[in-house]
Scaffold this motif. Structure first.
Motif, PDB file in Angstrom:
ATOM      1  N   ARG A 202       4.131   2.950   2.314  1.00 22.34           N
ATOM      2  CA  ARG A 202       4.792   3.781   1.871  1.00 22.34           C
ATOM      3  C   ARG A 202       4.064   5.282   1.544  1.00 22.34           C
ATOM      4  NH1 ARG A 202       7.017  -0.629   0.040  1.00 22.34           N
ATOM      5  NH2 ARG A 202       5.603  -0.895  -1.771  1.00 22.34           N
ATOM      6  N   LEU A 203       4.811   6.256   1.242  1.00 26.02           N
ATOM      7  CA  LEU A 203       3.957   7.742   1.120  1.00 26.02           C
ATOM      8  C   LEU A 203       4.598   8.189  -0.151  1.00 26.02           C
ATOM      9  CD1 LEU A 203       4.605   9.595   4.423  1.00 26.02           C
ATOM     10  CD2 LEU A 203       2.491   8.544   3.470  1.00 26.02           C
ATOM     11  N   ALA A 204       3.700   8.808  -0.799  1.00 26.76           N
ATOM     12  CA  ALA A 204       3.686   9.641  -2.039  1.00 26.76           C
ATOM     13  C   ALA A 204       3.371  10.799  -1.977  1.00 26.76           C
ATOM     14  CB  ALA A 204       3.150   8.762  -3.341  1.00 26.76           C
ATOM     15  N   MET A 205       4.245  11.873  -2.424  1.00 24.79           N
ATOM     16  CA  MET A 205       3.883  13.235  -2.423  1.00 24.79           C
ATOM     17  C   MET A 205       3.245  13.360  -3.869  1.00 24.79           C
ATOM     18  SD  MET A 205       3.699  16.015  -0.632  1.00 24.79           S
ATOM     19  CE  MET A 205       4.779  16.057   0.673  1.00 24.79           C
ATOM     20  N   ASP A 206       1.902  13.735  -3.633  1.00 26.58           N
ATOM     21  CA  ASP A 206       1.154  14.036  -4.929  1.00 26.58           C
ATOM     22  C   ASP A 206       1.294  15.454  -5.649  1.00 26.58           C
ATOM     23  OD1 ASP A 206      -0.556  13.086  -7.002  1.00 26.58           O
ATOM     24  OD2 ASP A 206      -2.280  12.766  -5.956  1.00 26.58           O
ATOM     25  N   ASP A 207       1.174  15.376  -6.846  1.00 24.07           N
ATOM     26  CA  ASP A 207       1.322  16.781  -7.643  1.00 24.07           C
ATOM     27  C   ASP A 207       2.547  17.640  -7.231  1.00 24.07           C
ATOM     28  OD1 ASP A 207      -1.336  15.897  -8.730  1.00 24.07           O
ATOM     29  OD2 ASP A 207      -2.227  16.782  -6.874  1.00 24.07           O
ATOM     30  N   PHE A 208       3.651  17.110  -7.210  1.00 22.03           N
ATOM     31  CA  PHE A 208       4.811  18.014  -6.465  1.00 22.03           C
ATOM     32  C   PHE A 208       4.856  18.938  -7.490  1.00 22.03           C
ATOM     33  CE2 PHE A 208       9.244  18.709  -6.029  1.00 22.03           C
ATOM     34  CZ  PHE A 208       9.237  19.159  -4.566  1.00 22.03           C
ATOM     35  N   GLY A 209       5.287  19.838  -6.995  1.00 25.14           N
ATOM     36  CA  GLY A 209       5.583  21.210  -7.609  1.00 25.14           C
ATOM     37  C   GLY A 209       4.638  22.252  -7.722  1.00 25.14           C
TER      38      GLY A 209
ATOM     39  N   ILE B 254       5.613  13.740 -10.242  1.00 25.89           N
ATOM     40  CA  ILE B 254       5.542  14.930 -10.543  1.00 25.89           C
ATOM     41  C   ILE B 254       4.475  15.518 -11.408  1.00 25.89           C
ATOM     42  CG2 ILE B 254       6.945  16.244 -12.655  1.00 25.89           C
ATOM     43  CD1 ILE B 254       9.216  14.273 -12.216  1.00 25.89           C
ATOM     44  N   SER B 255       3.928  16.613 -11.023  1.00 24.11           N
ATOM     45  CA  SER B 255       2.414  16.948 -11.423  1.00 24.11           C
ATOM     46  C   SER B 255       2.497  17.059 -12.997  1.00 24.11           C
ATOM     47  CB  SER B 255       2.356  18.607 -10.915  1.00 24.11           C
ATOM     48  OG  SER B 255       1.033  18.986 -11.498  1.00 24.11           O
ATOM     49  N   GLN B 256       1.142  16.591 -13.476  1.00 24.80           N
ATOM     50  CA  GLN B 256       0.969  16.893 -14.825  1.00 24.80           C
ATOM     51  C   GLN B 256       1.029  18.222 -15.386  1.00 24.80           C
ATOM     52  OE1 GLN B 256      -2.871  14.838 -15.123  1.00 24.80           O
ATOM     53  NE2 GLN B 256      -3.151  16.054 -16.924  1.00 24.80           N
ATOM     54  N   MET B 257       0.901  19.018 -14.430  1.00 19.26           N
ATOM     55  CA  MET B 257       1.108  20.402 -14.846  1.00 19.26           C
ATOM     56  C   MET B 257       2.560  20.560 -15.575  1.00 19.26           C
ATOM     57  SD  MET B 257       0.197  23.471 -12.113  1.00 19.26           S
ATOM     58  CE  MET B 257       1.725  24.287 -12.287  1.00 19.26           C
ATOM     59  N   PHE B 258       3.607  20.035 -15.147  1.00 15.70           N
ATOM     60  CA  PHE B 258       4.736  20.373 -15.856  1.00 15.70           C
ATOM     61  C   PHE B 258       4.925  19.333 -17.141  1.00 15.70           C
ATOM     62  CE2 PHE B 258       5.379  21.144 -11.280  1.00 15.70           C
ATOM     63  CZ  PHE B 258       5.602  22.432 -11.286  1.00 15.70           C
ATOM     64  N   ILE B 259       4.507  18.353 -16.914  1.00 18.07           N
ATOM     65  CA  ILE B 259       4.799  17.195 -17.891  1.00 18.07           C
ATOM     66  C   ILE B 259       3.858  17.740 -19.373  1.00 18.07           C
ATOM     67  CG2 ILE B 259       4.538  14.949 -18.708  1.00 18.07           C
ATOM     68  CD1 ILE B 259       6.050  15.287 -16.229  1.00 18.07           C
ATOM     69  N   ARG B 260       2.662  18.203 -19.273  1.00 22.25           N
ATOM     70  CA  ARG B 260       1.673  18.445 -20.349  1.00 22.25           C
ATOM     71  C   ARG B 260       2.430  19.126 -21.778  1.00 22.25           C
ATOM     72  NH1 ARG B 260      -2.034  21.825 -18.021  1.00 22.25           N
ATOM     73  NH2 ARG B 260      -2.925  20.068 -16.666  1.00 22.25           N
TER      74      ARG B 260
ATOM     75  N   LEU C 244       0.862  -1.167  -0.002  1.00 18.35           N
ATOM     76  CA  LEU C 244       0.025   0.222  -0.215  1.00 18.35           C
ATOM     77  C   LEU C 244       0.816   1.269  -0.021  1.00 18.35           C
ATOM     78  CD1 LEU C 244      -2.811   1.222   0.455  1.00 18.35           C
ATOM     79  CD2 LEU C 244      -2.656   1.189   2.725  1.00 18.35           C
ATOM     80  N   GLN C 245       0.463   2.018  -0.734  1.00 19.62           N
ATOM     81  CA  GLN C 245       1.081   3.648  -0.856  1.00 19.62           C
ATOM     82  C   GLN C 245       0.067   4.542  -0.561  1.00 19.62           C
ATOM     83  OE1 GLN C 245       3.680   4.727  -4.349  1.00 19.62           O
ATOM     84  NE2 GLN C 245       4.731   5.288  -2.661  1.00 19.62           N
ATOM     85  N   LEU C 246       0.173   5.591   0.279  1.00 17.19           N
ATOM     86  CA  LEU C 246      -0.773   6.435   0.477  1.00 17.19           C
ATOM     87  C   LEU C 246      -0.138   7.659  -0.157  1.00 17.19           C
ATOM     88  CD1 LEU C 246      -1.569   5.997   4.089  1.00 17.19           C
ATOM     89  CD2 LEU C 246      -2.900   5.160   2.067  1.00 17.19           C
ATOM     90  N   GLU C 247      -1.186   8.631  -1.233  1.00 22.52           N
ATOM     91  CA  GLU C 247      -0.660   9.589  -1.553  1.00 22.52           C
ATOM     92  C   GLU C 247      -0.928  10.860  -0.739  1.00 22.52           C
ATOM     93  OE1 GLU C 247      -1.671   9.826  -5.937  1.00 22.52           O
ATOM     94  OE2 GLU C 247      -0.463   8.044  -6.220  1.00 22.52           O
ATOM     95  N   ILE C 248      -0.253  11.725  -0.424  1.00 26.18           N
ATOM     96  CA  ILE C 248      -0.780  12.987   0.311  1.00 26.18           C
ATOM     97  C   ILE C 248      -0.382  14.071  -0.628  1.00 26.18           C
ATOM     98  CG2 ILE C 248      -0.468  11.722   2.495  1.00 26.18           C
ATOM     99  CD1 ILE C 248       2.278  13.480   2.826  1.00 26.18           C
ATOM    100  N   THR C 249      -0.870  15.315  -0.310  1.00 27.56           N
ATOM    101  CA  THR C 249      -0.655  16.433  -0.984  1.00 27.56           C
ATOM    102  C   THR C 249       0.089  17.461  -0.136  1.00 27.56           C
ATOM    103  OG1 THR C 249      -2.675  17.354  -0.243  1.00 27.56           O
ATOM    104  CG2 THR C 249      -2.515  16.383  -2.421  1.00 27.56           C
ATOM    105  N   GLU C 250       0.885  18.529  -0.724  1.00 26.60           N
ATOM    106  CA  GLU C 250       1.740  19.332   0.129  1.00 26.60           C
ATOM    107  C   GLU C 250       0.824  20.096   0.957  1.00 26.60           C
ATOM    108  OE1 GLU C 250       5.104  20.123  -3.366  1.00 26.60           O
ATOM    109  OE2 GLU C 250       3.211  21.082  -3.510  1.00 26.60           O
ATOM    110  N   SER C 251      -0.558  20.145   0.975  1.00 32.13           N
ATOM    111  CA  SER C 251      -1.190  20.842   1.752  1.00 32.13           C
ATOM    112  C   SER C 251      -1.183  20.111   3.428  1.00 32.13           C
ATOM    113  CB  SER C 251      -2.700  21.250   1.285  1.00 32.13           C
ATOM    114  OG  SER C 251      -3.349  19.743   1.128  1.00 32.13           O
ATOM    115  N   VAL C 252      -1.063  19.013   3.226  1.00 32.88           N
ATOM    116  CA  VAL C 252      -0.912  18.291   4.646  1.00 32.88           C
ATOM    117  C   VAL C 252       0.233  18.440   5.163  1.00 32.88           C
ATOM    118  CG1 VAL C 252      -0.453  15.841   5.414  1.00 32.88           C
ATOM    119  CG2 VAL C 252      -2.174  16.006   3.567  1.00 32.88           C
ATOM    120  N   ALA C 253       1.196  18.626   4.542  1.00 32.59           N
ATOM    121  CA  ALA C 253       2.690  19.232   5.222  1.00 32.59           C
ATOM    122  C   ALA C 253       2.430  20.358   5.807  1.00 32.59           C
ATOM    123  CB  ALA C 253       3.783  18.930   4.219  1.00 32.59           C
ATOM    124  N   ILE C 254       1.715  21.467   5.245  1.00 31.03           N
ATOM    125  CA  ILE C 254       1.649  22.839   5.827  1.00 31.03           C
ATOM    126  C   ILE C 254       0.791  23.042   6.964  1.00 31.03           C
ATOM    127  CG2 ILE C 254       2.530  23.941   3.554  1.00 31.03           C
ATOM    128  CD1 ILE C 254      -0.278  24.679   3.262  1.00 31.03           C
TER     129      ILE C 254
END
Ligand code: C2E
Ligand code: MG
Ligand code: MG
Ligand code: MG
Length: 279
Positions: free
Chosen positions: A176-183, A202-208, A147-157
């Motif tokens: 395991r932990l994943a940071m989603d939508d990084f950046g 890595i966020s789709q925003m940068f890849i697109r 299992l991997q849990l995806e968290i976002t940066e908002s959790v951290a702040i």
């Protein structure tokens, strides 16, 4: 629909609400019932190894198949579920369903596929978040290592939610932990370290628009270099074509998730895909 909700009084009231509020209000009302009526469905999107292209994981993505045939996007209803607190029962349903599914696939001979599940800040904020996750692992027989849990940066702040301690406890179980939508948020290297993040998405925003855009390519290169030196697993999201894929592979990205390989699909379809790739 207005009748169901209580007739004239309701109609008069809604006139005073602007369209946006009205929409949110009905959406909340319907979302409550969606859970009870089994209108929520999980789709699964494969993650492939950048090199061999083998499926090494899937991300569970919620869909709402309303009884009238509409499919409501999570981008639309997750924020409302988040605000109203409905995300708590919905998130539990997602985790339980995803774990059950992973256990079933494993029993049928598809080992080694990691299940990634999105968890919202509001879920993590619950005092008994850790106990709830443990209960679901017990109930479903899910191996925490799968299992991997995806968290976002908002959790951290958020400083009040004790997220660091809770997530550390789950990590000790093997999750395991994943940071989603990084950046896209308040990206901080400190958070990656203090939260013990294993995977960076890595966020789709940068890849697109990365192809032919030197500054985006530069950002992606920098993220990959940073993640590599932190020894994180790197997943690129939203990869839609060969040029993006080749670029990311050349940088040393570990995994690819995107339409170029696989779209999110219902459980039956992905089951077939697994059976084909087994043996
Ligand atoms: P996310 O966690 O970043 O998920 C990735 C999104 O990118 C998914 O959108 C996926 O369908 C989409 N995607 C993947 N590959 C491609 C591609 O090649 N091209 C394009 N254009 N899109 C691609 P989706 O399923 O609409 O979900 C949107 C967001 O809703 C998710 O973003 C996540 O933040 C949230 N979400 C979805 N399911 C859940 C859930 O069970 N719980 C919570 N808390 N949030 C969820
Ligand atoms: Mg995600
Ligand atoms: Mg994402
Ligand atoms: Mg997202």
């Amino acid at each position: 629909r207005a009748k169901e909700l209580g007739g004239n009084r309701y109609e008069a009231y809604t006139e005073r609400l602007n369209g946006d509020m009205y929409r949110r209000w009905t959406l909340e009302y319907e979302l409550r019932r969606a859970l009870e009526r089994d209108e929520l469905v999980l789709y699964y999107q494969p993650q492939v190894e950048a090199k061999g292209q083998a499926i090494v994981g899937v991300e569970a993505l919620i869909r709402w198949h309303a009884k009238d045939g509409r499919i409501v996007s999570p981008a639309e209803f997750i924020p409302i579920a988040e605000e109203t607190g409905l995300i708590v029962p919905i998130g539990e349903w997602v985790l339980r369903t995803a774990c059950r599914q992973a256990v079933t696939w494993k029993k049928r001979g598809k080992p080694g596929v990691e299940m990634a599940v999105n968890v919202s800040p509001r879920q993590i904020r619950q005092d008994d978040f850790v106990e709830r996750v443990k209960a679901i692992l017990d109930e479903t027989g899910m191996d925490p290592h799968d299992l991997q849990l995806e968290i976002t940066e908002s959790v951290a702040i958020e400083e009040t939610n004790d997220a660091e301690r809770k997530l550390a406890e789950l990590k000790r179980l093997g999750i395991r932990l994943a940071m989603d939508d990084f950046g896209t948020g308040y990206s901080s290297l400190g958070y990656l370290q203090s939260f013990g993040v294993d995977t960076l998405k890595i966020s789709q925003m940068f890849i697109r628009d990365v192809s032919g855009n030197e500054s985006l390519a530069g950002i992606v290169r920098a993220i990959v270099a940073m993640a590599t030196s932190l020894r994180l697993t790197i997943v690129a999201e939203g990869v839609e074509d060969q040029a993006q894929y080749e670029f990311l592979k050349s940088l040393g990205c570990d995994r690819i998730q995107g339409y170029y390989f696989h779209k999110p699909m219902p459980q039956q379809e992905i089951g077939k895909l697994f059976l084909e790739s087994v043996s």
